[in-house]
Scaffold this active site. Structure first.
Site, PDB file in Angstrom:
ATOM      1  N   HIS A 131     -13.007  22.736 -15.865  1.00 27.22           N
ATOM      2  CA  HIS A 131     -13.470  23.127 -17.211  1.00 27.22           C
ATOM      3  C   HIS A 131     -12.815  24.431 -17.689  1.00 27.22           C
ATOM      4  O   HIS A 131     -12.724  24.673 -18.892  1.00 27.22           O
ATOM      5  CB  HIS A 131     -14.988  23.353 -17.218  1.00 27.22           C
ATOM      6  CG  HIS A 131     -15.813  22.101 -17.221  1.00 27.22           C
ATOM      7  ND1 HIS A 131     -15.944  21.300 -16.122  1.00 27.22           N
ATOM      8  CD2 HIS A 131     -16.567  21.534 -18.196  1.00 27.22           C
ATOM      9  CE1 HIS A 131     -16.749  20.281 -16.414  1.00 27.22           C
ATOM     10  NE2 HIS A 131     -17.138  20.400 -17.670  1.00 27.22           N
ATOM     11  N   CYS A 177     -12.122  17.182 -10.450  1.00 24.97           N
ATOM     12  CA  CYS A 177     -13.245  18.112 -10.404  1.00 24.97           C
ATOM     13  C   CYS A 177     -13.170  18.844  -9.064  1.00 24.97           C
ATOM     14  O   CYS A 177     -13.061  18.197  -8.006  1.00 24.97           O
ATOM     15  CB  CYS A 177     -14.539  17.303 -10.486  1.00 24.97           C
ATOM     16  SG  CYS A 177     -16.029  18.242 -10.125  1.00 24.97           S
ATOM     17  N   GLU A 235     -19.167  22.090 -22.095  1.00 26.40           N
ATOM     18  CA  GLU A 235     -19.844  20.804 -22.319  1.00 26.40           C
ATOM     19  C   GLU A 235     -20.470  20.726 -23.713  1.00 26.40           C
ATOM     20  O   GLU A 235     -20.649  19.643 -24.254  1.00 26.40           O
ATOM     21  CB  GLU A 235     -20.913  20.551 -21.242  1.00 26.40           C
ATOM     22  CG  GLU A 235     -20.327  20.200 -19.883  1.00 26.40           C
ATOM     23  CD  GLU A 235     -19.579  18.868 -19.867  1.00 26.40           C
ATOM     24  OE1 GLU A 235     -20.062  17.882 -20.438  1.00 26.40           O
ATOM     25  OE2 GLU A 235     -18.469  18.826 -19.280  1.00 26.40           O
ATOM     26  N   CYS A 270     -11.999  25.481 -11.435  1.00 20.31           N
ATOM     27  CA  CYS A 270     -12.942  24.514 -12.015  1.00 20.31           C
ATOM     28  C   CYS A 270     -12.180  23.923 -13.186  1.00 20.31           C
ATOM     29  O   CYS A 270     -11.598  24.668 -13.989  1.00 20.31           O
ATOM     30  CB  CYS A 270     -14.208  25.212 -12.501  1.00 20.31           C
ATOM     31  SG  CYS A 270     -15.258  24.151 -13.535  1.00 20.31           S
ATOM     32  N   ASP A 330     -14.801  13.355 -13.538  1.00 22.99           N
ATOM     33  CA  ASP A 330     -15.305  14.732 -13.485  1.00 22.99           C
ATOM     34  C   ASP A 330     -16.793  14.645 -13.859  1.00 22.99           C
ATOM     35  O   ASP A 330     -17.269  13.608 -14.305  1.00 22.99           O
ATOM     36  CB  ASP A 330     -14.532  15.609 -14.485  1.00 22.99           C
ATOM     37  CG  ASP A 330     -15.067  17.036 -14.543  1.00 22.99           C
ATOM     38  OD1 ASP A 330     -15.195  17.663 -13.475  1.00 22.99           O
ATOM     39  OD2 ASP A 330     -15.388  17.527 -15.643  1.00 22.99           O
ATOM     40  N   SER A 331     -17.480  15.779 -13.715  1.00 28.42           N
ATOM     41  CA  SER A 331     -18.884  15.807 -14.129  1.00 28.42           C
ATOM     42  C   SER A 331     -19.007  15.653 -15.643  1.00 28.42           C
ATOM     43  O   SER A 331     -20.077  15.305 -16.141  1.00 28.42           O
ATOM     44  CB  SER A 331     -19.520  17.132 -13.711  1.00 28.42           C
ATOM     45  OG  SER A 331     -18.880  18.208 -14.385  1.00 28.42           O
TER      46      SER A 331
HETATM   47  N1  DGL Z   1     -15.288  20.561 -13.616  1.00 29.98           N
HETATM   48  C1  DGL Z   1     -15.942  20.636 -12.390  1.00 29.98           C
HETATM   49  C2  DGL Z   1     -15.214  21.431 -11.349  1.00 29.98           C
HETATM   50  O1  DGL Z   1     -14.003  21.482 -11.393  1.00 29.98           O
HETATM   51  C3  DGL Z   1     -17.433  20.678 -12.296  1.00 29.98           C
HETATM   52  C4  DGL Z   1     -18.206  21.569 -13.170  1.00 29.98           C
HETATM   53  C5  DGL Z   1     -19.694  21.327 -13.026  1.00 29.98           C
HETATM   54  O2  DGL Z   1     -20.130  20.224 -13.357  1.00 29.98           O
HETATM   55  O3  DGL Z   1     -20.399  22.229 -12.589  1.00 29.98           O
HETATM   56  O4  DGL Z   1     -15.790  21.959 -10.429  1.00 29.98           O
END
Ligand code: DGL
Length: 275
Positions: free
Chosen positions: A195, A77, A161, A193, A13-14
């Site tokens: 996150h 992600c 984050e 997302c 993931d990011s």
């Molecule tokens: N967690 C990621 C997603 O599902 C990326 C979030 C990001 O880095 O902007 O899209």
């Protein structure tokens, strides 16, 4: 040399978002070894052009294959799934699983009224990947097709984050961003997302109890379990507990500190990767 089924599963993931998928994987498939890579030095992905995210995803996937000899890759992600799933599936010699189709499947199962919504990063929402995935799974029994409200939520990933998942600032932003979703009177909201499940309490309070929040994490783990079983790649027969390795492109101490709070006790330390 390790047999194919003894090799680890790679995921990335990011940053910390994919840990929601890692949690589901550890709980559902405790015998599997996992390597999790959080590209914390280069997050957020959601505001980058999709071509750029695709290049990052290819670089990370090749690193996971070359360095860790993974048997399967999970793109944990949504933004990277929207940008690079097809490309990685063509490129890599191993199975690749994204989080978008599993999330849509879970949402369609959970909805009673067919009034659906998905929230995600700017990149994910603008890619149209969710609209395409819902269209591809439309009912064939003549029943009326679902409606899909979509909404980009810039700014939420940054809170996670920093290890922040509640508080008045987040609530204010969520309230402002989700106004169209609240007005659309949907019965299911997909957290598109990885996150966002960390913010589920605040999101749930804003949209109200009648709206079911759906995360792709569990459904993705189920999809991986099915794929491992059908391709004979499952490590389950070894009976030993799986190992988890964590890798970050950013500050290792911060990654370990915030990551262990978000994931749980499995994240004890992390290795630095300098792309
Ligand atoms: N967690 C990621 C997603 O599902 C990326 C979030 C990001 O880095 O902007 O899209």
């Amino acid at each position: 040399m390790k047999s194919m089924s003894d090799r680890p599963i790679g995921m990335f993931d990011s940053g910390f978002g994919g840990l929601t998928v890692a949690r589901a994987m550890i709980d559902l498939l405790p015998s599997e070894d996992l390597v999790y890579l959080g590209d914390t030095a280069r997050y957020p992905y959601g505001s980058r052009p999709l071509e750029e995210v695709r290049d990052l995803a290819v670089q990370i996937a090749e690193h996971l294959v070359d360095r860790y000899d993974i048997k399967l890759l999970i793109i944990a992600c949504n933004t990277a799934t929207a940008a690079a799933l097809d490309e990685l599936a063509d490129l890599l010699p191993i199975p690749v699983v994204g989080v978008i189709d599993p999330g849509v499947r879970a949402m369609l199962q959970a909805s009673r009224s067919g009034r659906l919504a998905v929230i995600g990063t700017f990149g994910t929402i603008m890619s149209g990947a969710y609209q395409d995935a819902v269209a591809a799974m439309l009912p064939t029994d003549g029943s009326s097709p679902p409606t899909l409200e979509t909404c980009a939520c810039p700014g939420l990933v940054e809170f996670v984050e920093r290890g922040s998942t509640s508080g008045p600032e987040i609530e204010l932003l969520v309230r402002r961003l989700l106004t169209p979703i609240v007005e659309a009177e949907v019965d299911c909201l997909l957290l598109g997302c990885t996150h966002y499940p960390f913010l589920a309490r605040v999101i749930g309070e804003v949209v109200g109890r009648r709206v079911v929040l759906v995360s792709s994490a569990d459904e993705t783990a189920f999809a991986v379990a099915d794929l491992l079983a059908s391709s004979g790649l499952s490590a389950e027969r070894t009976g030993r507990p799986g190992r988890q390795e964590f890798v970050s492109s950013g500050d290792i101490r911060a990654f370990t500190e915030v990551g262990s709070r978000l994931l749980g006790p499995e994240l004890i330390d992390a290795e630095l990767w300098q792309p």
